[in-house]
Design a protein around this motif. Structure first.
Motif, PDB file in Angstrom:
ATOM      1  N   THR A 199       0.830  -1.201   0.000  1.00 34.99           N
ATOM      2  CA  THR A 199       0.000   0.000   0.000  1.00 34.99           C
ATOM      3  C   THR A 199       0.865   1.253   0.000  1.00 34.99           C
ATOM      4  O   THR A 199       0.594   2.216  -0.734  1.00 34.99           O
ATOM      5  CB  THR A 199      -0.924  -0.001   1.232  1.00 34.99           C
ATOM      6  OG1 THR A 199      -1.721  -1.188   1.228  1.00 34.99           O
ATOM      7  CG2 THR A 199      -1.829   1.214   1.227  1.00 34.99           C
ATOM      8  N   THR A 200       1.905   1.266   0.801  1.00 36.01           N
ATOM      9  CA  THR A 200       2.821   2.411   0.840  1.00 36.01           C
ATOM     10  C   THR A 200       3.485   2.625  -0.509  1.00 36.01           C
ATOM     11  O   THR A 200       3.622   3.758  -0.985  1.00 36.01           O
ATOM     12  CB  THR A 200       3.881   2.193   1.931  1.00 36.01           C
ATOM     13  OG1 THR A 200       3.221   1.996   3.194  1.00 36.01           O
ATOM     14  CG2 THR A 200       4.811   3.391   2.020  1.00 36.01           C
ATOM     15  N   THR A 238       2.368   1.794  -3.475  1.00 38.98           N
ATOM     16  CA  THR A 238       1.389   2.295  -4.429  1.00 38.98           C
ATOM     17  C   THR A 238       1.135   3.781  -4.229  1.00 38.98           C
ATOM     18  O   THR A 238       1.035   4.552  -5.204  1.00 38.98           O
ATOM     19  CB  THR A 238       0.078   1.507  -4.289  1.00 38.98           C
ATOM     20  OG1 THR A 238       0.340   0.115  -4.487  1.00 38.98           O
ATOM     21  CG2 THR A 238      -0.945   1.979  -5.291  1.00 38.98           C
ATOM     22  N   GLN A 239       1.038   4.198  -3.000  1.00 39.35           N
ATOM     23  CA  GLN A 239       0.809   5.621  -2.730  1.00 39.35           C
ATOM     24  C   GLN A 239       1.993   6.479  -3.148  1.00 39.35           C
ATOM     25  O   GLN A 239       1.823   7.635  -3.527  1.00 39.35           O
ATOM     26  CB  GLN A 239       0.505   5.807  -1.245  1.00 39.35           C
ATOM     27  CG  GLN A 239      -0.834   5.199  -0.823  1.00 39.35           C
ATOM     28  CD  GLN A 239      -1.042   5.225   0.670  1.00 39.35           C
ATOM     29  OE1 GLN A 239      -0.083   5.295   1.451  1.00 39.35           O
ATOM     30  NE2 GLN A 239      -2.301   5.141   1.104  1.00 39.35           N
ATOM     31  N   GLN A 240       3.198   5.925  -3.080  1.00 34.33           N
ATOM     32  CA  GLN A 240       4.367   6.664  -3.554  1.00 34.33           C
ATOM     33  C   GLN A 240       4.415   6.738  -5.073  1.00 34.33           C
ATOM     34  O   GLN A 240       4.802   7.761  -5.639  1.00 34.33           O
ATOM     35  CB  GLN A 240       5.638   6.003  -3.014  1.00 34.33           C
ATOM     36  CG  GLN A 240       5.807   6.106  -1.507  1.00 34.33           C
ATOM     37  CD  GLN A 240       7.004   5.319  -1.008  1.00 34.33           C
ATOM     38  OE1 GLN A 240       7.628   4.560  -1.756  1.00 34.33           O
ATOM     39  NE2 GLN A 240       7.327   5.485   0.268  1.00 34.33           N
ATOM     40  N   PRO A 266       0.200   8.848  -6.199  1.00 35.95           N
ATOM     41  CA  PRO A 266      -0.462   9.423  -5.017  1.00 35.95           C
ATOM     42  C   PRO A 266      -1.942   9.719  -5.218  1.00 35.95           C
ATOM     43  O   PRO A 266      -2.717   9.642  -4.262  1.00 35.95           O
ATOM     44  CB  PRO A 266       0.343  10.716  -4.777  1.00 35.95           C
ATOM     45  CG  PRO A 266       1.648  10.507  -5.481  1.00 35.95           C
ATOM     46  CD  PRO A 266       1.350   9.655  -6.653  1.00 35.95           C
ATOM     47  N   ILE A 304      -7.249   3.418  -4.242  1.00 39.16           N
ATOM     48  CA  ILE A 304      -6.862   2.033  -3.946  1.00 39.16           C
ATOM     49  C   ILE A 304      -8.089   1.280  -3.467  1.00 39.16           C
ATOM     50  O   ILE A 304      -8.847   1.771  -2.629  1.00 39.16           O
ATOM     51  CB  ILE A 304      -5.756   1.994  -2.872  1.00 39.16           C
ATOM     52  CG1 ILE A 304      -4.492   2.696  -3.385  1.00 39.16           C
ATOM     53  CG2 ILE A 304      -5.434   0.554  -2.474  1.00 39.16           C
ATOM     54  CD1 ILE A 304      -3.407   2.817  -2.336  1.00 39.16           C
ATOM     55  N   HIS A 312      -9.919   2.192   2.255  1.00 44.08           N
ATOM     56  CA  HIS A 312      -9.811   1.581   0.932  1.00 44.08           C
ATOM     57  C   HIS A 312     -10.808   0.456   0.715  1.00 44.08           C
ATOM     58  O   HIS A 312     -10.706  -0.261  -0.280  1.00 44.08           O
ATOM     59  CB  HIS A 312      -8.387   1.023   0.743  1.00 44.08           C
ATOM     60  CG  HIS A 312      -7.321   2.047   0.893  1.00 44.08           C
ATOM     61  ND1 HIS A 312      -6.074   1.764   1.394  1.00 44.08           N
ATOM     62  CD2 HIS A 312      -7.312   3.379   0.606  1.00 44.08           C
ATOM     63  CE1 HIS A 312      -5.328   2.856   1.422  1.00 44.08           C
ATOM     64  NE2 HIS A 312      -6.064   3.846   0.961  1.00 44.08           N
TER      65      HIS A 312
END
Length: 451
Positions: free
Chosen positions: A269-270, A272-274, A277, A281, A363
Motif C-alpha cells: 500500500t505504501t 502504491t501511494q508513492q 499518489p 486504492i 480503501h
C-alpha cells in the motif's frame, strides 16, 4: 527455383492373413520420424553444392571474383572465395523435427584467409547445436511440466533427442531472449486501466523461508458471453527474490491508472501511494474477511476471548456486509457507517482486529465512488478483488511448488519469466513465437514414379 527430387520406396509385401494394421501404423510412425530428416539432409546437401558452385565455380575449374550472397565473418568481403573442401565428420543439429546430420563444405576468403562454412552462416546456425524453434518449444513445455517430462514429450511426439538438461538450458536461453539487455520483460501494455499487485513465496535460494515472488498485472477489458467473461490481462512487472522497490522501478514508466487493487499488505500500500499518489486504492473483498479472521487468531494468542467458531462467523458477517453494499446500491457514506457499526460491535480487547479494520476502512469502498464507476463502466465497473491475479498465482505455484524441490533464484526467475510471458501473451513472447514458428514457404509434392 531449383528443385531437389527424392524417391521414397516402400515394400509392404503381399497382404495375407498375417497382415495387421499395427504394422502399417508403425511404418507411418517410423516414416514420420525418419523421412523428413533424411529429406531435409538431402535437400540441404543439394542446395549447399549449388551454392558452392555459384560462389567458387566448378570443382575442377575455379573462377575468381564471383559475388557471393554472404559475407566473410572476419573482413566482410562478399566476393572471391575459394573451395576448402568438406569435413568428414558430420555436423549434428538438434531441431524441432529431430537430429539432422550435415556434411559441411567450407570456403576460404582470399582477402583475409578466413575459412568457414557458408551454409551455417546463411541459415543463422553458426555456433549453434540447437535450433531456436526447438529451444522455444522445449522452454514452453518446461513451464508446464518437469524438465525430464518436457524432454520425454519432445522425444515421443516430435522424435527429437532432447534431454532434461537441454530443456533446462532452453528455458534459460528463452528467458534471456525475452528480457534482453534490460533484464526485465517490460510492461505488456502501455496504459492499463486497472493495476493489480500481489506477492507469494517460493522455495528457492539458501534462505530457509524461500524468496518472494511479486507480480503486477494490468486489466484493460473483458469480453465473451455472460457467465463466461474473459479478462484481458497483461503482465506489467515481475520480480523474484527482490523487494517491492524493485517492482516500482518496472512500473515507474506507466501512466497513472484509474484504480489499483491490493490485498492490503502495508508495504505494498505504501509503495502504491508513492508511485501514484492520486490513484484510488481498492482493498480486495476476498482478502478483507480472511485478513480479519487472521487478526482474530492473533488476538487469541494473547487472550482466549476468541474461539474459532466465533472468529469464522464474525468474518463471514464482514463478507456479507461488503456484499450488501453492492446488493442494495449503498453510497460510500452509508457503507462506511455500516463498517463503523461493525467495528464498534467488535470487543475492544481485540486490538489486532481493531487495528486491521481501521487500516482497511479508507480503501474498502473505493469501488462505490460514482465517478470511478463511470470511468470503468466498460470493464463492468471497478474491480472488487484480486481474483484475476490470484488465478495467475495459482498457475505459478502449481509449477514451482513441488514437494522437496528447492530452486535456484536464477532458475526460478527464468522459469517464471517464460511462464508468465507465455500465460499472459506478452508481446515479447508473441514476437519470439512468430519468429521461430514461421509457416513453410517452400513447396513440395509427392509423386509415384511406378504408376
Amino acid at each position: 527455383m531449383s528443385a531437389t527430387t527424392l524417391t521414397l520406396t516402400i515394400e509392404p509385401g503381399v497382404l495375407d492373413a498375417r497382415s495387421s494394421w499395427m504394422e502399417f501404423e508403425s511404418l507411418a510412425v517410423a516414416m514420420s520420424r525418419e523421412v523428413p530428416l533424411r529429406a531435409l539432409e538431402e535437400t540441404l546437401a543439394d542446395a549447399q553444392e549449388r551454392l558452392i558452385d555459384s560462389v567458387c565455380g566448378p570443382r575442377w575449374a575455379p573462377v575468381r571474383d564471383l559475388a557471393a550472397p554472404f559475407g566473410c565473418p572476419r573482413c566482410g568481403a562478399r566476393e572471391d572465395f575459394a573451395r576448402k573442401g568438406k569435413r568428414t565428420r558430420k555436423r549434428k543439429l538438434h531441431t524441432a523435427a529431430g537430429t539432422v546430420e550435415l556434411v559441411l563444405w567450407h570456403v576460404g576468403c582470399r582477402e583475409c584467409g578466413r575459412v568457414f562454412a557458408p551454409l551455417l552462416l546463411m541459415l543463422g546456425l553458426s555456433g549453434k547445436r540447437r535450433t531456436d524453434r526447438l529451444t522455444v518449444s522445449l522452454a514452453e513445455l518446461g513451464t508446464q511440466v518437469s524438465f525430464a517430462r518436457a524432454a520425454g514429450l519432445s522425444r515421443e511426439l516430435a522424435g527429437t533427442t532432447a534431454t532434461a538438461g537441454q530443456a533446462h538450458n532452453a528455458l534459460a536461453d528463452t528467458a534471456a531472449l525475452l528480457t534482453g539487455a534490460e533484464g526485465t520483460l517490460g510492461p505488456g501494455h502501455p496504459a492499463p486501466d486497472v493495476v493489480m499487485l500481489d506477492g507469494t513465496g517460493a522455495r528457492a535460494g539458501t534462505n530457509k523461508n524461500g524468496v518472494g515472488v511479486h507480480v503486477a498485472l494490468g486489466l484493460t477489458g473483458r469480453s465473451g458471453p455472460d457467465r463466461r467473461r474473459r479478462a484481458h490481462t497483461h503482465l506489467l512487472g515481475l520480480t523474484v527474490g527482490q523487494d517491492w522497490p524493485a517492482m516500482a522501478a518496472q512500473l515507474a514508466r506507466l501512466p497513472v491508472p484509474a484504480l489499483v487493487v491490493l490485498d492490503g499488505e502495508t508495504e505494498l500500500t505504501t509503495l502504491t501511494q508513492q508511485l501514484w499518489p492520486a490513484t484510488p486504492i481498492q482493498r480486495c473483498w476476498w482478502h478483507l474477511p480472511h485478513g480479519l479472521r487472521k487478526a482474530f487468531y492473533s488476538d487469541d494468542a494473547a487472550d482466549r476471548h476468541v474461539n474459532p467458531h466465533w472468529a469464522r462467523h464474525t468474518s463471514e458477517q464482514l463478507g456479507e456486509l461488503l456484499r450488501d453494499t453492492i446488493r442494495h446500491e449503498q453510497t460510500t457514506d452509508e457503507a462506511l457507517a455500516c463498517w463503523d457499526a461493525f467495528t464498534q460491535a467488535t470487543p475492544d480487547k481485540l486490538t489486532s482486529a481493531h487495528a486491521y479494520l481501521a487500516a482497511a476502512r479508507d480503501h474498502a469502498f473505493t469501488c462505490l465512488d460514482p465517478d470511478l464507476r463511470a470511468r470503468l463502466a466498460r470493464l463492468g465497473g471497478p474491480e472488487l478483488g484480486t481474483g484475476v491475479l490470484e488465478r495467475v498465482m495459482r498457475e505459478l505455484n502449481a509449477r514451482t511448488d513441488i514437494g522437496g524441490t528447492r530452486w535456484s533464484v536464477a532458475g526460478l526467475r527464468d522459469l517464471l519469466t517464460v511462464h508468465t510471458a507465455r500465460l499472459l501473451h506478452h508481446p515479447a513472447w508473441k514476437e519470439i513465437k512468430r519468429a521461430t514458428h514461421r509457416p513453410s514457404t517452400i513447396p513440395f509434392r509427392l509423386q509415384k514414379f511406378n504408376a
